[in-house]
Design a protein around this motif. Sequence first.
Motif, mmCIF file in Angstrom:
data_model
loop_
_atom_site.group_PDB
_atom_site.id
_atom_site.type_symbol
_atom_site.label_atom_id
_atom_site.label_comp_id
_atom_site.label_asym_id
_atom_site.label_seq_id
_atom_site.Cartn_x
_atom_site.Cartn_y
_atom_site.Cartn_z
ATOM 1 N N THR A 8 0.806 -1.210 0.000
ATOM 2 C CA THR A 8 0.000 0.000 0.000
ATOM 3 C C THR A 8 0.845 1.270 0.000
ATOM 4 O OG1 THR A 8 -0.171 -0.170 2.412
ATOM 5 C CG2 THR A 8 -2.007 -1.047 1.113
ATOM 6 N N GLY A 9 2.168 1.119 0.083
ATOM 7 C CA GLY A 9 3.051 2.269 -0.031
ATOM 8 C C GLY A 9 3.169 2.716 -1.478
ATOM 9 N N HIS A 10 3.812 3.856 -1.686
ATOM 10 C CA HIS A 10 3.911 4.417 -3.039
ATOM 11 C C HIS A 10 4.577 3.447 -4.012
ATOM 12 C CE1 HIS A 10 2.436 8.335 -1.871
ATOM 13 N NE2 HIS A 10 3.362 8.443 -0.931
ATOM 14 N N LEU A 11 5.763 2.946 -3.647
ATOM 15 C CA LEU A 11 6.514 2.090 -4.565
ATOM 16 C C LEU A 11 5.821 0.748 -4.761
ATOM 17 C CD1 LEU A 11 9.036 1.786 -6.308
ATOM 18 C CD2 LEU A 11 10.226 0.890 -4.299
ATOM 19 N N GLY A 12 5.301 0.166 -3.686
ATOM 20 C CA GLY A 12 4.615 -1.111 -3.800
ATOM 21 C C GLY A 12 3.389 -1.032 -4.688
ATOM 22 N N HIS A 13 2.611 0.020 -4.493
ATOM 23 C CA HIS A 13 1.399 0.197 -5.288
ATOM 24 C C HIS A 13 1.743 0.358 -6.763
ATOM 25 C CE1 HIS A 13 -2.749 1.523 -6.058
ATOM 26 N NE2 HIS A 13 -3.030 1.079 -4.856
ATOM 27 N N LEU A 14 2.759 1.165 -7.047
ATOM 28 C CA LEU A 14 3.174 1.381 -8.434
ATOM 29 C C LEU A 14 3.718 0.102 -9.067
ATOM 30 C CD1 LEU A 14 4.885 4.871 -8.074
ATOM 31 C CD2 LEU A 14 2.875 4.369 -9.496
ATOM 32 N N THR A 15 4.417 -0.716 -8.268
ATOM 33 C CA THR A 15 4.955 -1.966 -8.798
ATOM 34 C C THR A 15 3.830 -2.921 -9.168
ATOM 35 O OG1 THR A 15 6.973 -1.726 -7.492
ATOM 36 C CG2 THR A 15 6.474 -3.918 -8.329
ATOM 37 N N ILE A 16 2.826 -3.018 -8.323
ATOM 38 C CA ILE A 16 1.680 -3.875 -8.640
ATOM 39 C C ILE A 16 0.993 -3.386 -9.905
ATOM 40 C CG2 ILE A 16 -0.632 -4.553 -7.876
ATOM 41 C CD1 ILE A 16 0.517 -4.834 -5.063
ATOM 42 N N ARG A 34 0.487 -4.308 5.962
ATOM 43 C CA ARG A 34 0.324 -4.229 7.419
ATOM 44 C C ARG A 34 -1.145 -4.021 7.788
ATOM 45 N NH1 ARG A 34 4.133 0.085 10.014
ATOM 46 N NH2 ARG A 34 2.844 1.419 8.704
ATOM 47 N N SER A 35 -1.867 -3.276 6.920
ATOM 48 C CA SER A 35 -3.282 -2.967 7.185
ATOM 49 C C SER A 35 -4.113 -3.354 5.971
ATOM 50 C CB SER A 35 -3.448 -1.470 7.485
ATOM 51 O OG SER A 35 -2.634 -1.073 8.572
ATOM 52 N N PRO A 36 -4.640 -4.575 5.941
ATOM 53 C CA PRO A 36 -5.403 -5.040 4.762
ATOM 54 C C PRO A 36 -6.548 -4.125 4.371
ATOM 55 C CG PRO A 36 -4.886 -6.884 6.198
ATOM 56 C CD PRO A 36 -4.480 -5.649 6.943
ATOM 57 N N GLU A 37 -7.148 -3.444 5.334
ATOM 58 C CA GLU A 37 -8.282 -2.567 5.009
ATOM 59 C C GLU A 37 -7.878 -1.408 4.105
ATOM 60 O OE1 GLU A 37 -6.498 -1.167 8.927
ATOM 61 O OE2 GLU A 37 -7.009 -3.090 7.994
ATOM 62 N N LYS A 38 -6.571 -1.098 4.084
ATOM 63 C CA LYS A 38 -6.096 -0.016 3.219
ATOM 64 C C LYS A 38 -5.797 -0.487 1.800
ATOM 65 C CE LYS A 38 -4.085 2.656 7.026
ATOM 66 N NZ LYS A 38 -2.852 3.285 7.580
ATOM 67 N N ALA A 39 -5.982 -1.777 1.544
ATOM 68 C CA ALA A 39 -5.684 -2.339 0.220
ATOM 69 C C ALA A 39 -6.951 -2.736 -0.532
ATOM 70 C CB ALA A 39 -4.766 -3.540 0.361
ATOM 71 N N ASP A 41 -8.566 -1.212 -2.791
ATOM 72 C CA ASP A 41 -8.496 -0.959 -4.231
ATOM 73 C C ASP A 41 -7.740 -2.067 -4.948
ATOM 74 O OD1 ASP A 41 -6.107 -0.111 -2.930
ATOM 75 O OD2 ASP A 41 -5.566 1.097 -4.684
ATOM 76 N N LEU A 42 -6.736 -2.647 -4.297
ATOM 77 C CA LEU A 42 -6.000 -3.757 -4.901
ATOM 78 C C LEU A 42 -6.865 -5.017 -4.932
ATOM 79 C CD1 LEU A 42 -2.520 -3.210 -3.202
ATOM 80 C CD2 LEU A 42 -3.168 -2.648 -5.557
ATOM 81 N N ALA A 43 -7.570 -5.269 -3.846
ATOM 82 C CA ALA A 43 -8.461 -6.427 -3.804
ATOM 83 C C ALA A 43 -9.534 -6.325 -4.881
ATOM 84 C CB ALA A 43 -9.102 -6.549 -2.424
ATOM 85 N N ALA A 44 -10.004 -5.110 -5.133
ATOM 86 C CA ALA A 44 -11.038 -4.909 -6.150
ATOM 87 C C ALA A 44 -10.532 -5.241 -7.553
ATOM 88 C CB ALA A 44 -11.539 -3.465 -6.102
ATOM 89 N N LYS A 45 -9.214 -5.191 -7.740
ATOM 90 C CA LYS A 45 -8.618 -5.538 -9.037
ATOM 91 C C LYS A 45 -8.337 -7.033 -9.157
ATOM 92 C CE LYS A 45 -6.392 -1.018 -9.598
ATOM 93 N NZ LYS A 45 -5.110 -0.268 -9.728
#
Length: 283
Positions: A8-16, A34-39, A41-45
């Motif tokens: 969910t960090g900048h680099l991780g999100h961009l890499t995904i 660390r906090s699944p609830e913050k992801a 948008d990734l789960a939705a993909k």
Amino acid sequence: MIGITGATGHLGHLTIQALLDGGTPASEIVAIVRSPEKAADLAAKGVQVRHGDYAQPSTLSAALEGLDKLLLISSNDAADRLTPHLHVVEAARQAGVKLLTYTSILRADSSPLVLATDHKATEEAIRAAGLPFVFLRNGWYLENYNLPQAVQVGAIAGSAGEGRVSAASRADYAAAAAAVLTQPGQENKIYELGGDESFTLGELAAEVSAQSGKAVVYQNLPQEAYAGMLKGFGLPAPLAEMLADSDVWLEKGELYTSRRDLSTLIGRPTTSMQAGVQAALKG
């Protein structure tokens, strides 16, 4: 299966996103957070989201289960990056990860930067664990500079003198990570990554002035004064001192590289300083 820590960090999100754009199925990507609830948008993909906290080793076994490749994005804890990294390295060893890719720093094995100490130790731990690896020795990020604030105060401050920095965008470094995670034959490679073009902080200030229409100068400060200023802005002392130390070594050429590993990996020129300024000022 490809796992991305700090997703969910900048680099991780961009890499995904780079993996998805490159054709990697979402079902083959695991976002370790660390906090699944913050992801959400990734789960939705369609990306699989798993709880994994660097600081809680007990969470890592399940997070890394079944992964073939893992991108370990370095911790942002300026006080102690190494301990969390060691937790992930050991979990990756136990999980039988076949390729551990780590975001290190430019010339980590010889760099005098304080920032390089934990990176060098992490690289050594990965080697000692016997894991096939890729070391992505990232240089400076264009996004490290708070340019909207510079426009507000009319200055970019630092301790870098006339030193040149080979900075590139987070998206460039993310694209490189995605490339090594998807291309065969990457085992035990080391990449020294930086922008194709270098610049001084004075040149950066001049470009900010030109694009914003407001006078912005570069203010060069002694190391202690710069660290003190950063602490005054609310930065934790270890981070402020690390940034000031990095600037001192920037002046001496330690954040400059003439290598083109980054543009070669991503198959295009790296983001220019001018484009970085434009993106930052647009917000």
